[in-house]
Every structure is written in structure tokens, then in C-alpha cells.
Scaffold this motif. Structure first.
Motif: not given
Length: 164
Positions: A98-104
Motif C-alpha cells: 500500500x502507498x503509505x500507512x493508513x486506512x484501506x
């Protein structure tokens, strides 16, 4: 001289914007498990998909931003892995960057005959957080039920396939 300062200012803004990582949509990738190995740099999601009822066809796994507008929207997926189904004890493992830490959110489809079309009576599917699905929501749970947080390293999740 003023024009030169304006041009240099625009160049600086352009360089700044170019340096920010963008959320690239629609990238088809290979299932490279070494991305999720010990010591690997993230963020990546290690996805165990369980419950395959047949060792036939193809499986597709797609990651989405964890937003209402992007979740399951056509063309809004971030990464997609399409591979032949080869389960071991009814399960397969995937490594999804995923592109960066966060909500997916992650969606999985088992196309049992591999024809590229969804056959609700035969094919299976599942989502991150394993929300219940029904004909009333057309098998598509809301992002609030499927979204999870991916951290800066390897985030592990399990998706249980469901069939009609």
C-alpha cells in the motif's frame, strides 16, 4: 526579473508536488511474497485467504483506499493481483503493498471457472474484516465494515471466502 522569480517559484512548487508520493490507481502487480518477509520495508499487507472450495480458476485480490468514495468503485483500486488458484489446505497467501500507512480495504474474488465474469451461484468472495454480506447489499459491504489500518511495516489480515 519579476517573471524570472515567478518562474522559479512555480518550478519550486512543481518540484515539491512531484516529490509527494501519489496514490497510484490501477497497478497490476505480481504476488511477491518477499515484500512481506521478515525485515521487509512496508507498508505492506500480508493477506491469508481461506476457504477455497475448489482448486480451479483464478483469484483476484484488490486493495482500495479506505474511503467511501473509493471503496469498490470502478477504477479506484490501488493494487491488483490476479493468479491461478493453487490453495494449500484451502488457503492462499498474498502480499499487497500500500502507498503509505493508513486506512484501506481489500476485496477478493474466486472466479472458479476462470472466465473473468462473476457467477454469483458458483464464485466466492470476501473482504477485509470479514463483514457479513447479503443480497440486500448486493454482496458489497460498506467501507466502515471492511476498512482496516495498515501500519508502516507488515500488517497481517485474514479473509474468509464466502460462497452461495
Amino acid at each position: 526579473m519579476v517573471m524570472l522569480k515567478v518562474a522559479l517559484g512555480l518550478m519550486s512548487v512543481t518540484a515539491l508536488v512531484a516529490g509527494v508520493p501519489a496514490l497510484a490507481h490501477g497497478q497490476e502487480i505480481a504476488n511477491e511474497m518477499e515484500r512481506c518477509s521478515a525485515g521487509a520495508k512496508g507498508p505492506v499487507v500480508l493477506v491469508d485467504v481461506r476457504g477455497f472450495v475448489a482448486a480451479t480458476g483464478k483469484v483476484r485480490i484488490q486493495s482500495y483506499p479506505g474511503t467511501k468514495d473509493a471503496w469498490l468503485a470502478k477504477g479506484e483500486w490501488l493494487n491488483r493481483i490476479d493468479v491461478a488458484v493453487k490453495p494449500a489446505n484451502g488457503a492462499m497467501r498474498f502480499c499487497v503493498p500500500v502507498p503509505q500507512p493508513g486506512k484501506y480495504g481489500i476485496a477478493v474474488r474466486h472466479d472458479r471457472d476462470g472466465n473473468g465474469k462473476t457467477d454469483i451461484s458458483r464464485d466466492g468472495g470476501g473482504f477485509s474484516n470479514n463483514p457479513s454480506i447479503s443480497i440486500f447489499n448486493l454482496g458489497k459491504p460498506g467501507v466502515d465494515k471492511a476498512a482496516f489500518y495498515a501500519g508502516p511495516g507488515v500488517t497481517k489480515i485474514t479473509i474468509n471466502l464466502k460462497y452461495m
